[in-house]
Design a protein around this motif. Structure first.
Motif, short mmCIF file in Angstrom:
data_model
loop_
_atom_site.label_atom_id
_atom_site.label_comp_id
_atom_site.label_asym_id
_atom_site.label_seq_id
_atom_site.Cartn_x
_atom_site.Cartn_y
_atom_site.Cartn_z
N TRP A 1 0.81 -1.22 0.00
CA TRP A 1 0.00 0.00 0.00
C TRP A 1 0.84 1.26 0.00
O TRP A 1 0.52 2.23 -0.69
CB TRP A 1 -0.91 0.03 1.23
N PHE A 2 1.93 1.26 0.78
CA PHE A 2 2.66 2.49 1.04
C PHE A 2 4.03 2.58 0.39
O PHE A 2 4.61 3.67 0.33
CB PHE A 2 2.80 2.71 2.55
N TRP A 3 4.57 1.47 -0.12
CA TRP A 3 5.91 1.49 -0.69
C TRP A 3 5.98 1.05 -2.15
O TRP A 3 6.93 1.40 -2.85
CB TRP A 3 6.86 0.62 0.14
N SER A 4 5.03 0.29 -2.62
CA SER A 4 5.05 -0.15 -4.01
C SER A 4 4.65 0.98 -4.94
O SER A 4 3.87 1.87 -4.58
CB SER A 4 4.11 -1.34 -4.19
N SER A 5 5.15 0.93 -6.14
CA SER A 5 4.77 1.94 -7.13
C SER A 5 3.31 1.82 -7.55
O SER A 5 2.76 2.74 -8.17
CB SER A 5 5.67 1.83 -8.37
N ASP A 6 2.66 0.70 -7.20
CA ASP A 6 1.25 0.50 -7.51
C ASP A 6 0.35 0.72 -6.31
O ASP A 6 -0.88 0.66 -6.44
CB ASP A 6 1.02 -0.93 -8.04
N GLY A 7 0.91 0.91 -5.11
CA GLY A 7 0.11 1.00 -3.89
C GLY A 7 -0.85 2.18 -3.92
O GLY A 7 -0.50 3.28 -4.36
N TRP A 8 -2.03 1.98 -3.41
CA TRP A 8 -3.07 3.02 -3.49
C TRP A 8 -2.73 4.27 -2.67
O TRP A 8 -3.21 5.35 -2.98
CB TRP A 8 -4.42 2.45 -3.01
N ALA A 9 -1.87 4.13 -1.65
CA ALA A 9 -1.50 5.29 -0.84
C ALA A 9 -0.01 5.60 -0.92
O ALA A 9 0.50 6.39 -0.13
CB ALA A 9 -1.90 5.06 0.62
N SER A 10 0.68 5.00 -1.87
CA SER A 10 2.13 5.15 -1.96
C SER A 10 2.51 6.51 -2.54
O SER A 10 1.90 7.00 -3.49
CB SER A 10 2.71 4.04 -2.84
N ALA A 11 3.55 7.10 -1.97
CA ALA A 11 4.10 8.34 -2.52
C ALA A 11 4.86 8.08 -3.81
O ALA A 11 5.22 9.03 -4.52
CB ALA A 11 5.02 9.00 -1.50
N PHE A 12 5.12 6.80 -4.14
CA PHE A 12 5.81 6.44 -5.38
C PHE A 12 4.84 6.07 -6.49
O PHE A 12 5.27 5.67 -7.57
CB PHE A 12 6.77 5.28 -5.12
N ASN A 13 3.56 6.17 -6.22
CA ASN A 13 2.55 5.83 -7.21
C ASN A 13 2.63 6.79 -8.39
O ASN A 13 2.65 8.01 -8.21
CB ASN A 13 1.16 5.88 -6.58
N SER A 14 2.68 6.23 -9.59
CA SER A 14 2.81 7.06 -10.78
C SER A 14 1.47 7.60 -11.25
O SER A 14 1.41 8.43 -12.16
CB SER A 14 3.46 6.26 -11.91
N GLY A 15 0.36 7.15 -10.62
CA GLY A 15 -0.96 7.62 -11.00
C GLY A 15 -1.48 8.65 -10.03
O GLY A 15 -0.77 9.59 -9.65
N ASP A 16 -2.72 8.48 -9.62
CA ASP A 16 -3.33 9.42 -8.68
C ASP A 16 -2.76 9.21 -7.28
O ASP A 16 -2.78 8.10 -6.74
CB ASP A 16 -4.85 9.22 -8.66
N LEU A 17 -2.26 10.28 -6.69
CA LEU A 17 -1.71 10.23 -5.34
C LEU A 17 -2.79 10.55 -4.31
O LEU A 17 -3.64 11.42 -4.55
CB LEU A 17 -0.56 11.23 -5.20
N LEU A 18 -2.76 9.86 -3.20
CA LEU A 18 -3.70 10.12 -2.13
C LEU A 18 -3.55 11.57 -1.65
O LEU A 18 -2.48 11.96 -1.19
CB LEU A 18 -3.45 9.14 -0.97
N PHE A 19 -4.59 12.36 -1.77
CA PHE A 19 -4.58 13.79 -1.43
C PHE A 19 -3.47 14.55 -2.16
O PHE A 19 -2.93 15.54 -1.65
CB PHE A 19 -4.45 13.99 0.08
N GLY A 20 -3.14 14.08 -3.34
CA GLY A 20 -2.08 14.72 -4.11
C GLY A 20 -0.71 14.55 -3.53
O GLY A 20 0.26 15.20 -3.98
N SER A 21 -0.56 13.67 -2.56
CA SER A 21 0.70 13.53 -1.84
C SER A 21 1.16 12.08 -1.74
O SER A 21 2.30 11.76 -2.02
CB SER A 21 0.55 14.12 -0.42
N GLY A 22 0.23 11.21 -1.36
CA GLY A 22 0.66 9.88 -0.94
C GLY A 22 1.22 9.95 0.47
O GLY A 22 1.39 11.04 1.04
N VAL A 23 1.51 8.82 1.02
CA VAL A 23 2.02 8.74 2.40
C VAL A 23 3.55 8.72 2.38
O VAL A 23 4.16 7.91 1.69
CB VAL A 23 1.48 7.48 3.11
N ILE A 24 4.16 9.62 3.14
CA ILE A 24 5.61 9.64 3.28
C ILE A 24 5.98 8.88 4.55
O ILE A 24 6.05 9.45 5.64
CB ILE A 24 6.14 11.09 3.32
N ASP A 25 6.14 7.59 4.41
CA ASP A 25 6.60 6.74 5.51
C ASP A 25 7.90 6.11 5.04
O ASP A 25 7.95 4.96 4.64
CB ASP A 25 5.55 5.68 5.83
N PHE A 26 8.97 6.89 5.10
CA PHE A 26 10.20 6.57 4.39
C PHE A 26 10.76 5.20 4.73
O PHE A 26 11.04 4.38 3.86
CB PHE A 26 11.25 7.66 4.65
#
Length: 498
Positions: free
Chosen positions: A180-205
């Motif tokens: 969810w949070f680290w894959s490039s396909d995760g729905w809340a990932s900051a690395f998602n190449s599509g729509d980011l959650l709240f335009g940000s994604g989650v930064i859980d480094f």
């Protein structure tokens, strides 16, 4: 790496002028040599980055020894062999199940936003995006989450329960969260190449939520369903300290974990040879160093805050409390270590110590028994770390690590979108782990596979389940036997004369 400029013999040949002999051949030769040099530089870049990631994986894996020593020192001597064996089991069982299923569920791209579905058994690895070093590094993270949980349910859990929960956590529960949070396909990932959650994604480094909250909440449910150890609370509900048998092992384990954290946090960049500006002294290697600094400052601040805080509350300078405070600071800074200023890390550690002390007080009131304070430390401080990142993430550092135009910390002027994403993260991790690990522990409890008998618990699992104690120990009447022996020494009542 950035795409390199190409060398064309057709473009180079005219530069030799009309008097050059066989200019085309010379140009072709020069371009060939430049291409060879470029290929070697590219190979070197891959080799340096892979070596860096492997070294980081070794550091994270060394944390298993730290967990083992910390756990051993935090339990009573009669359960030392048991807790040591569970730490070995976490690594061994976790390795197989993460290889078969976990890595694919976490990073099997392309996939949907919920779960990955490629690379089962490392099939088709290496690929342009995944190498064996990535698997090793992520496996070390997965077994760290399982190790957290084992501390919460120490001294009263059947061995078969460890096998079942460790396999389930590392093979399914944790990988889904990391997807969810680290894959490039995760729905809340900051690395998602599509729509980011709240335009940000989650930064859980490096995983305050993904690793520490998952392990802590799983341990919370295990300890709640099992109930406290015999003697942990008296008949009136007052807390009775069941102290670990070796502060020396606790300190040794803490320093080993501290050392390993320099692979856990800085290593999460995965690469080090990434320049931010060509020919500059400043690149990702500087961000790696900054991440190590923020990690250090948060842990040191939390340790000192806990030292003086517990001194005011209890009247003692307690080394075990200081070690737990230090680790709480590390767990908290893990999410934002790469995107916050060093001064902010001090704030992170200071608050983390208060969170840990407060969670421990609440646990006592609720008669919750966690021998290593793992649920409070990793769950509570991990959640604070997730919120802290959303408050203090720097605009410049977020741009360096995740790309320009991203929301950053609320208190740094970045608005509330990152905070909203991080509140969602806390809620979904809590819900997911509760919905999976809670029923698992409940079923084990109903099948009488979770907790050992009262007789075995009183005698100690080393003797009843593992064939003997971890230490050779003899009473005074056996002191004449041959061999290395330990003897009880009672404090003398007489006054020492000079």
């Amino acid at each position: 790496m950035a795409s390199a400029a190409t060398c064309s013999a057709d473009q180079l040949a005219p530069l030799f002028g009309p008097n050059a002999t066989d200019a085309a051949a010379a140009a072709s030769y020069i371009c060939g040599q430049l291409s060879a040099v470029s290929d070697r530089l590219s190979d070197t870049s891959y080799a340096v980055d892979t070596t860096y990631l492997l070294f980081s994986a070794y550091l994270v894996f060394s944390m298993q020894l730290g967990f083992a020593m910390l756990c051993a020192g935090s339990v009573r001597a009669k359960n030392t062999m048991n807790i040591m064996l569970t730490n070995v089991l976490d690594a061994a069982a976790g390795g197989l199940f993460y290889y078969l299923f976990g890595f694919a569920f976490a990073f099997g791209s392309p996939s949907n936003g919920f779960i990955g579905h490629h690379f089962f058994g490392l099939k088709k690895v290496p690929s342009p995006t995944i190498d064996y070093s990535n698997f090793l590094y992520q496996w070390a993270f997965a077994i760290a989450a399982a190790g957290i949980t084992s501390g919460s349910i120490a001294e009263r859990t059947q061995f078969v329960a460890y096998l079942i929960y460790s396999a389930f956590l590392t093979g399914f529960v944790y990988p889904v969260v990391s997807h969810w949070f680290w894959s490039s396909d995760g729905w809340a990932s900051a690395f998602n190449s599509g729509d980011l959650l709240f335009g940000s994604g989650v930064i859980d480094f490096a995983g305050s939520g993904v690793v520490h909250m998952v392990g802590g909440i799983a341990g919370l449910w295990g300890a709640l369903i099992e109930g406290p150890r015999i003697g942990r609370f008296d008949h009136s509900g007052r807390s009775v300290a069941l102290r670990g048998h070796s502060a020396s092992l606790v300190v040794l384990g803490t320093f080993l974990l501290w050392f390993g954290w320099y692979g856990f946090n800085p290593g999460s960049f995965n690469k080090i040879l990434v320049p931010y500006a060509s020919g500059s002294y400043y690149g990702q290697w500087s961000a790696v160093g900054r991440t190590a600094v923020t990690t250090t400052l948060a842990g040191c601040t939390a340790a000192l805050t806990t030292l003086f805080g517990k001194r005011l509350l209890s009247g003692h300078w307690n080394v075990t409390d200081v070690c737990n405070g230090l680790l709480g600071g590390f767990a908290a800074i893990t999410a934002g270590c790469s995107v916050v200023e060093p001064w902010a890390a001090i704030i992170c550690g200071f608050v983390a110590a208060g969170v840990l002390i407060g969670c421990n007080k609440l646990a006592e009131k609720l008669r919750f028994d966690d021998p290593l304070e793992a649920a409070q430390l990793h769950g509570g401080c991990g959640a604070w770390g997730v919120l802290f990142t959303a408050l203090f993430a720097s605009e410049d550092y977020v741009a360096q690590v995740y790309g320009t135009g991203r929301p950053y910390g609320l208190l740094m002027g970045g608005g509330g979108r990152l905070l909203a994403a991080h509140v969602i993260q806390i809620l979904v991790i809590t819900g997911w782990v509760s919905a999976t690990m809670g029923p698992l522990f409940f079923v084990l409890h109903k099948l009488k596979l979770l907790r050992i008998s009262a007789e075995d618990e009183m005698a100690g699992m080393d003797l009843t389940r593992h064939g003997g104690f971890a230490y050779v120990y003899h009473e005074e009447d056996e002191s004449q036997k041959n061999g290395i022996q330990l003897r009880k020494v009672e404090p003398a009542s007489a006054t020492l004369s000079i």
